[in-house]
Scaffold this motif. Sequence first.
Motif, short mmCIF file in Angstrom:
data_model
loop_
_atom_site.label_atom_id
_atom_site.label_comp_id
_atom_site.label_asym_id
_atom_site.label_seq_id
_atom_site.Cartn_x
_atom_site.Cartn_y
_atom_site.Cartn_z
N ALA A 39 0.85 -1.20 0.00
CA ALA A 39 0.00 0.00 0.00
C ALA A 39 0.88 1.24 0.00
O ALA A 39 2.07 1.19 0.32
N VAL A 40 0.27 2.35 -0.37
CA VAL A 40 0.93 3.66 -0.37
C VAL A 40 0.08 4.61 0.46
O VAL A 40 -1.15 4.63 0.30
N VAL A 41 0.70 5.39 1.31
CA VAL A 41 0.00 6.40 2.11
C VAL A 41 0.75 7.72 2.01
O VAL A 41 1.93 7.79 2.36
N LEU A 42 0.06 8.76 1.53
CA LEU A 42 0.64 10.10 1.46
C LEU A 42 -0.26 11.04 2.26
O LEU A 42 -1.19 10.60 2.92
N LYS A 47 3.22 -4.29 11.08
CA LYS A 47 2.23 -5.31 11.34
C LYS A 47 0.81 -4.78 11.05
O LYS A 47 0.57 -3.58 10.99
N GLY A 48 -0.11 -5.73 10.91
CA GLY A 48 -1.49 -5.38 10.58
C GLY A 48 -2.15 -4.49 11.61
O GLY A 48 -3.02 -3.68 11.26
N ASN A 49 -1.74 -4.60 12.88
CA ASN A 49 -2.33 -3.72 13.88
C ASN A 49 -1.98 -2.27 13.62
O ASN A 49 -2.75 -1.35 13.89
N LYS A 50 -0.78 -2.03 13.04
CA LYS A 50 -0.38 -0.68 12.67
C LYS A 50 -1.16 -0.22 11.43
O LYS A 50 -1.47 0.97 11.29
N VAL A 51 -1.45 -1.13 10.53
CA VAL A 51 -2.28 -0.79 9.37
C VAL A 51 -3.67 -0.36 9.83
O VAL A 51 -4.26 0.58 9.29
N ASN A 52 -4.19 -1.02 10.87
CA ASN A 52 -5.48 -0.61 11.42
C ASN A 52 -5.40 0.79 12.01
O ASN A 52 -6.38 1.55 11.99
N GLU A 53 -4.22 1.16 12.55
CA GLU A 53 -4.04 2.52 13.04
C GLU A 53 -4.10 3.52 11.88
O GLU A 53 -4.61 4.64 12.04
N ILE A 54 -3.55 3.13 10.74
CA ILE A 54 -3.63 3.99 9.54
C ILE A 54 -5.08 4.19 9.16
O ILE A 54 -5.51 5.32 8.88
N VAL A 55 -5.84 3.11 9.14
CA VAL A 55 -7.26 3.20 8.80
C VAL A 55 -7.98 4.12 9.77
O VAL A 55 -8.78 4.99 9.36
N ASP A 56 -7.71 3.95 11.05
CA ASP A 56 -8.35 4.79 12.07
C ASP A 56 -8.00 6.26 11.86
O ASP A 56 -8.87 7.13 11.98
N TYR A 61 3.02 -5.92 6.54
CA TYR A 61 2.69 -5.27 5.26
C TYR A 61 3.75 -4.20 4.97
O TYR A 61 4.25 -3.54 5.88
N HIS A 62 4.04 -4.05 3.71
CA HIS A 62 5.05 -3.07 3.29
C HIS A 62 4.33 -1.83 2.74
O HIS A 62 3.70 -1.89 1.68
N ILE A 63 4.44 -0.74 3.47
CA ILE A 63 3.71 0.49 3.17
C ILE A 63 4.70 1.56 2.69
O ILE A 63 5.62 1.94 3.41
N ALA A 64 4.48 2.05 1.48
CA ALA A 64 5.32 3.13 0.95
C ALA A 64 4.76 4.48 1.37
O ALA A 64 3.55 4.69 1.38
N THR A 65 5.64 5.38 1.74
CA THR A 65 5.25 6.73 2.14
C THR A 65 6.43 7.65 1.89
O THR A 65 7.41 7.27 1.26
N SER A 66 6.33 8.88 2.39
CA SER A 66 7.46 9.81 2.27
C SER A 66 8.28 9.77 3.55
O SER A 66 7.77 9.40 4.62
N ASP A 67 9.54 10.14 3.46
CA ASP A 67 10.37 10.16 4.67
C ASP A 67 9.82 11.17 5.69
O ASP A 67 9.99 10.98 6.90
N TYR A 68 9.15 12.21 5.22
CA TYR A 68 8.54 13.19 6.13
C TYR A 68 7.44 12.53 6.97
O TYR A 68 7.40 12.69 8.20
#
Length: 251
Positions: free
Chosen positions: A108-111, A146-155, A195-202
């Motif tokens: 996934a990608v999150v910006l 981990k998936g629990n962190k992905v759930n934090e992204i969703v939240d 899960y491997h999540i792409a984002t910016s270093d910022y």
Amino acid sequence: MRFTLLFFLLNFLFFSSCKEEKLHLIKIEGKQIKITDSLSSNQHIEDFIKPFREHINKDLDSVLAYSPNTFTKDDDELNTALGNLMTNIVFSQGNPIFNKRTGKNIDAVVLNHGGIRAPISEGVITTRTAYQVMPFENKIVVAGIKGNKVNEIVDYLVKSKRAHPFLGLKILLDQEYNLIEASINGKNIDENKTYHIATSDYLYNSGDNMSFFKPNESMLNLDYKIRNAMIDYFKKVDTINPVRDDRFIRQ
């Protein structure tokens, strides 16, 4: 005896007067000098930088692709065509590098919504366009979480009620912005899976209050600026055609 006493007193007064006094800053004064057209330019300096300016402008105005419409980050409430384009660029340009180095793929990608600084206007897309949309030096990083962190992204995304760009996730809300369901790559989020999540270093470093990338299982800095990824992407396509879809909607 009198001479000795007199000599001592004179030396005491002399060295006492030579002792340095401590200085204390009382105030700082200054004045504002406005830069206006009334200030004359230095022709020698102008002549020196002219060829550099012309060279830079030529590079910035080189045509890379074409946009059939104007796309902005505020085209819709929860996901926009421009935001979706940005995440698609990060994935399409970043995943081959990540895969070559690790043998794995980006999930996934999150910006962030605020990271998009200008629209892409209808007409030609130039290198200058990329600098206007992404003026920052942010690089693509991939965090293994981990998936629990992905759930934090969703939240985070649900609570923000904002069109933060993302790819790979799908979030469905009701009309009151309550979460109905969330998935990643068409499957339920497994809290024990990495899960491997792409984002910016910022953002990786907790920018925009995105503190869910740490702690993590792994992190790889692709050493690839998002702006450069945009330029490389535009060079490969003739006409962009970003769309808003159902990755983040209310029903």
